[in-house]
Design an enzyme around this catalytic site. Structure first.
Site, PDB file in Angstrom:
ATOM      1  N   GLU A   1       0.875  -1.162   0.000  1.00  0.00           N
ATOM      2  CA  GLU A   1       0.000   0.000   0.000  1.00  0.00           C
ATOM      3  C   GLU A   1       0.920   1.222   0.000  1.00  0.00           C
ATOM      4  O   GLU A   1       1.788   1.336   0.879  1.00  0.00           O
ATOM      5  CB  GLU A   1      -0.886  -0.013   1.250  1.00  0.00           C
ATOM      6  CG  GLU A   1      -1.888   1.111   1.242  1.00  0.00           C
ATOM      7  CD  GLU A   1      -2.778   1.127   2.489  1.00  0.00           C
ATOM      8  OE1 GLU A   1      -3.474   2.124   2.672  1.00  0.00           O
ATOM      9  OE2 GLU A   1      -2.740   0.153   3.267  1.00  0.00           O
TER      10      GLU A   1
ATOM     11  N   ARG B   1       4.627 -12.341  10.216  1.00  0.00           N
ATOM     12  CA  ARG B   1       5.396 -11.128   9.976  1.00  0.00           C
ATOM     13  C   ARG B   1       6.775 -11.233  10.572  1.00  0.00           C
ATOM     14  O   ARG B   1       6.961 -11.852  11.612  1.00  0.00           O
ATOM     15  CB  ARG B   1       4.738  -9.961  10.735  1.00  0.00           C
ATOM     16  CG  ARG B   1       3.661  -9.347  10.020  1.00  0.00           C
ATOM     17  CD  ARG B   1       2.962  -8.314  10.875  1.00  0.00           C
ATOM     18  NE  ARG B   1       1.973  -7.745  10.004  1.00  0.00           N
ATOM     19  CZ  ARG B   1       2.145  -6.645   9.285  1.00  0.00           C
ATOM     20  NH1 ARG B   1       3.200  -5.915   9.432  1.00  0.00           N
ATOM     21  NH2 ARG B   1       1.229  -6.249   8.449  1.00  0.00           N
TER      22      ARG B   1
ATOM     23  N   LYS C   1       4.012   1.178   9.539  1.00  0.00           N
ATOM     24  CA  LYS C   1       4.242   2.409   8.800  1.00  0.00           C
ATOM     25  C   LYS C   1       3.668   3.613   9.538  1.00  0.00           C
ATOM     26  O   LYS C   1       4.213   4.708   9.491  1.00  0.00           O
ATOM     27  CB  LYS C   1       3.640   2.300   7.402  1.00  0.00           C
ATOM     28  CG  LYS C   1       4.502   1.462   6.475  1.00  0.00           C
ATOM     29  CD  LYS C   1       3.922   1.391   5.085  1.00  0.00           C
ATOM     30  CE  LYS C   1       2.892   0.303   5.002  1.00  0.00           C
ATOM     31  NZ  LYS C   1       2.448  -0.009   3.636  1.00  0.00           N
TER      32      LYS C   1
HETATM   33  P1  ATP Z   1       2.643  -1.989   8.089  1.00  0.00           P
HETATM   34  O1  ATP Z   1       2.017  -2.761   9.187  1.00  0.00           O
HETATM   35  O2  ATP Z   1       4.104  -1.790   8.248  1.00  0.00           O
HETATM   36  O3  ATP Z   1       1.941  -0.719   7.778  1.00  0.00           O
HETATM   37  P2  ATP Z   1       1.322  -3.280   5.920  1.00  0.00           P
HETATM   38  O4  ATP Z   1       1.023  -4.715   6.022  1.00  0.00           O
HETATM   39  O5  ATP Z   1       0.202  -2.327   6.082  1.00  0.00           O
HETATM   40  O6  ATP Z   1       2.553  -2.951   6.839  1.00  0.00           O
HETATM   41  P3  ATP Z   1       1.577  -3.290   3.100  1.00  0.00           P
HETATM   42  O7  ATP Z   1       2.041  -2.192   2.245  1.00  0.00           O
HETATM   43  O8  ATP Z   1       0.153  -3.669   3.058  1.00  0.00           O
HETATM   44  O9  ATP Z   1       2.023  -2.936   4.553  1.00  0.00           O
HETATM   45  O10 ATP Z   1       2.487  -4.570   2.879  1.00  0.00           O
HETATM   46  C1  ATP Z   1       2.830  -5.088   1.634  1.00  0.00           C
HETATM   47  C2  ATP Z   1       3.179  -6.529   1.802  1.00  0.00           C
HETATM   48  O11 ATP Z   1       4.253  -6.685   2.717  1.00  0.00           O
HETATM   49  C3  ATP Z   1       2.012  -7.320   2.350  1.00  0.00           C
HETATM   50  O12 ATP Z   1       1.882  -8.509   1.631  1.00  0.00           O
HETATM   51  C4  ATP Z   1       2.395  -7.575   3.775  1.00  0.00           C
HETATM   52  O13 ATP Z   1       1.841  -8.767   4.195  1.00  0.00           O
HETATM   53  C5  ATP Z   1       3.920  -7.619   3.715  1.00  0.00           C
HETATM   54  N1  ATP Z   1       4.488  -7.203   5.005  1.00  0.00           N
HETATM   55  C6  ATP Z   1       4.242  -6.072   5.676  1.00  0.00           C
HETATM   56  N2  ATP Z   1       4.896  -6.057   6.861  1.00  0.00           N
HETATM   57  C7  ATP Z   1       5.591  -7.225   6.917  1.00  0.00           C
HETATM   58  C8  ATP Z   1       6.458  -7.815   7.888  1.00  0.00           C
HETATM   59  N3  ATP Z   1       6.758  -7.204   9.027  1.00  0.00           N
HETATM   60  N4  ATP Z   1       6.987  -9.031   7.613  1.00  0.00           N
HETATM   61  C9  ATP Z   1       6.705  -9.652   6.460  1.00  0.00           C
HETATM   62  N5  ATP Z   1       5.904  -9.154   5.522  1.00  0.00           N
HETATM   63  C10 ATP Z   1       5.341  -7.953   5.729  1.00  0.00           C
HETATM   64 MG    MG Z   2      -1.584  -3.250   4.626  1.00  0.00          MG
END
Ligand code: ATP
Ligand code: MG
Length: 564
Positions: A38, A264, A274
């Site tokens: 995102e 994660r 984020k």
């Molecule tokens: P955040 O919690 O940091 O805001 P998010 O999941 O909202 O992260 P996205 O941009 O939706 O961020 O993530 C893109 C991809 O990266 C998704 O498939 C998500 O599952 C993966 N991802 C995000 N954080 C992690 C993590 N800590 N470990 C492994 N994969 C991750």
């Molecule tokens: Mg997300």
């Protein structure tokens, strides 16, 4: 070859699943993954694992991996984030070729899917207030209640949904919901929202739309439209899988991808969401998303971490089904391991005190050989200049040393790396402060490095630079950003209360070998006994050389003493 072999040995549950699918010729033997960020922030080390996994699996199984921006949420997304995400993925060494997509590309198609559900009697426009919707939803232990609008006719739903799209209603007035089961033990299946009204400008579609699909409705259908075979996501979506499947089962999509969840990646002494990283940026706790203390890929890059080390680390951390917290020391180990092989050695003095040789002519100088990388002979040697005045680290001298102090002190000898054995004869101090201003020594001309006499046993070896042939530099030392392992563990407390006040130390009076003036941004070095450093990519210039410490050395001292 060796690398491929190593890779083939990875056998986590996702790889097992893919191998099984391939064996059964599922998806006609195709493997097609996607990385779906995102664009609401910069990528962090957790994302690096998801990138490594999705792009890496595609490479490993001769498949493909798409980059898809999940831009269904108009308010929070910015072009700056889109650009930084692409830069970071490329930096890690991956490429989506021509497969760059945006969920917003599918808005029209997703709208049509929503209409399809309405026509099948599987979606309805709800007009409860947001408060009522919450109330009707029930709790994990109590079933929800059906909305009085649930049984609107297909015609009425189609009409209302069309008018929702036509900007006729205010935000919150209506929602489109899937008609599934208000009593389901899985709250995600209690008539989840599919579309909501948001009168916000979208970074790509502008003001074309005022209704936006929810993540759950956009994600699976986007996967299907792209022919994704394995839709890998993190564990918090496990409970969403039945919904992911429900949409795909009830729509005329081209294929039905398999959602697979993994845990994660978490690391101690930092935060990874984020939203929290944005809080640090907005409050000027750090200088930006790419501050070298941030766990972002741009921060790590600026700090001197390498893509190879990061990939090694996420591979070592492994793909798990259960959440855990990985020790930051494991990441630092991977960084050292990589930089040790690659970096040229340099002498620097971070906290200088002057040493003067009373028996070395003032107008004389000589060139000595220094090894560029003891781990890699092909990196050759360089010349360093010895003069009657040099700098050593203040901490390498003690006037009144304890027993186990093996560095310089009055009456004792020490070896200067690549130079001579020297002996301290006297000390000059500032009359007022008592601070040591000059250390006077004699050097032993018989002990020039490389001669048989140079092997004479002395207790320690210290590094140095010529006072007459070195240049000034600023050095930034980084420590953990937080003082506790899990800053967000205690939900009652604000994670900002655990910030480490000493996470950045700036040393402004450092001395380094003179040729470093030509070092390029992000070029990396090992400063002997001090750690790995790189040229700051933003603030360093030919007028003012600035180095970031990437990571300290683990055991600097014993090793050098043994090797000489
Ligand atoms: P955040 O919690 O940091 O805001 P998010 O999941 O909202 O992260 P996205 O941009 O939706 O961020 O993530 C893109 C991809 O990266 C998704 O498939 C998500 O599952 C993966 N991802 C995000 N954080 C992690 C993590 N800590 N470990 C492994 N994969 C991750
Ligand atoms: Mg997300």
């Amino acid at each position: 070859m060796e690398n491929t072999k190593e890779k083939n040995q990875l056998n986590d549950f996702i790889r097992q699943k893919i191998r099984k699918d391939l064996k059964e010729n599922k998806n006609d033997g195709r493997v097609h993954t996607r990385f779906p960020p995102e664009p609401n922030g910069y990528l962090h080390i957790g994302h690096a694992q998801a990138i490594w996994l999705n792009f890496g699996l595609a490479e490993e199984f001769n498949g493909m991996c798409n980059l898809r921006f999940d831009d269904t949420n108009p308010e929070k997304e910015e072009v700056e984030y889109v650009d930084s995400i692409m830069e970071d993925i490329k930096w890690l060494g991956y490429d989506w070729d021509d497969r760059l997509y945006y969920a917003s590309d599918y808005f029209e198609q997703l709208y049509n899917y929503a209409v399809e559900l309405i026509k099948k009697g599987k979606a309805y426009v709800d007009s409860l207030t947001p408060e009522e919707i919450k109330e009707y939803r029930g709790t994990p232990t109590e079933p929800g209640k059906e909305s009085p609008y649930r049984n609107r006719t297909v015609e009425e739903n189609l009409d209302l949904f069309e008018r929702m799209r036509a900007w006729e209603f205010e935000e919150g007035k209506h929602l489109l919901r899937a008609k599934i089961d208000m009593a389901s033990p899985n709250m995600n299946l209690r008539d989840p929202t599919i579309y909501r009204i948001r009168k916000a400008h979208h970074h790509r579609t502008g003001d074309d739309w005022c209704i936006y699909p929810m993540y759950d409705f956009a994600h699976g259908q986007s996967d299907a439209l792209e022919g994704i075979t394995h839709s890998i996501c993190t564990l918090e979506f496990e409970n969403h899988r039945p919904l992911y499947d429900w949409f795909l089962d009830n729509l005329s999509v081209p294929c039905h991808p398999q959602q697979i969840e993994f845990a994660r990646l978490n690391i101690n002494y930092t935060v990874m969401s984020k939203r929290k990283l944005l809080t640090l940026v907005d409050n000027n706790v750090v200088s930006g998303w790419d501050d070298p203390r941030m766990p972002t890929l741009s921060g790590f890059r600026r700090r001197g971490y390498t893509p190879e080390a990061i990939k090694n680390f996420v591979e070592r951390a492994g793909v798990a089904k259960r959440e855990s917290i990985i020790d930051i020391a494991l990441l630092e180990h991977s960084i050292r391991e990589d930089l040790n092989k690659k970096t040229q050695r340099v002498m620097s003095v971070l906290n200088p005190v002057k040493v003067i040789f009373d028996n070395y002519p003032e107008d004389q100088s000589e060139e000595l050989d220094a090894v560029n990388n003891p781990e890699d002979e092909s990196m050759g040697k360089r010349k360093i200049t010895f003069t009657n005045e040099i700098y050593i680290e203040r901490e390498d001298f003690m006037e009144d040393p304890p027993k186990k102090f093996f560095r310089l002190s009055p009456g004792y000898e020490v070896r200067l790396r690549y130079a001579y054995i020297i002996k301290c004869v006297s000390v000059i101090k500032d009359e007022n402060t008592g601070e040591i201003k000059e250390i006077h020594c004699t050097y032993d001309p018989e002990t020039r490095s490389g001669t048989p006499q140079s092997n004479r046993k002395v207790k320690g070896t210290i590094h140095w630079v010529s006072a007459k042939n070195s240049i000034d530099a600023e050095v930034r030392l980084y420590d953990r950003l937080f003082t506790v392992e899990e800053p967000t563990k205690d939900k009652e407390k604000d994670f900002m209360d655990f910030l480490n006040p000493d996470s950045l130390k700036v040393l402004t009076n450092c001395k380094v070998e003179p040729w470093l003036k030509d070092a390029k941004p992000l070029e990396k070095f090992q400063f002997e006994r001090r750690g790995y450093f790189c040229v700051d990519s933003k603030d360093s210039s030919s007028e003012k050389l600035i180095f970031n410490r990437t990571v300290p050395l683990r055991d600097t001292w014993a090793k050098i003493a043994k090797k000489q």
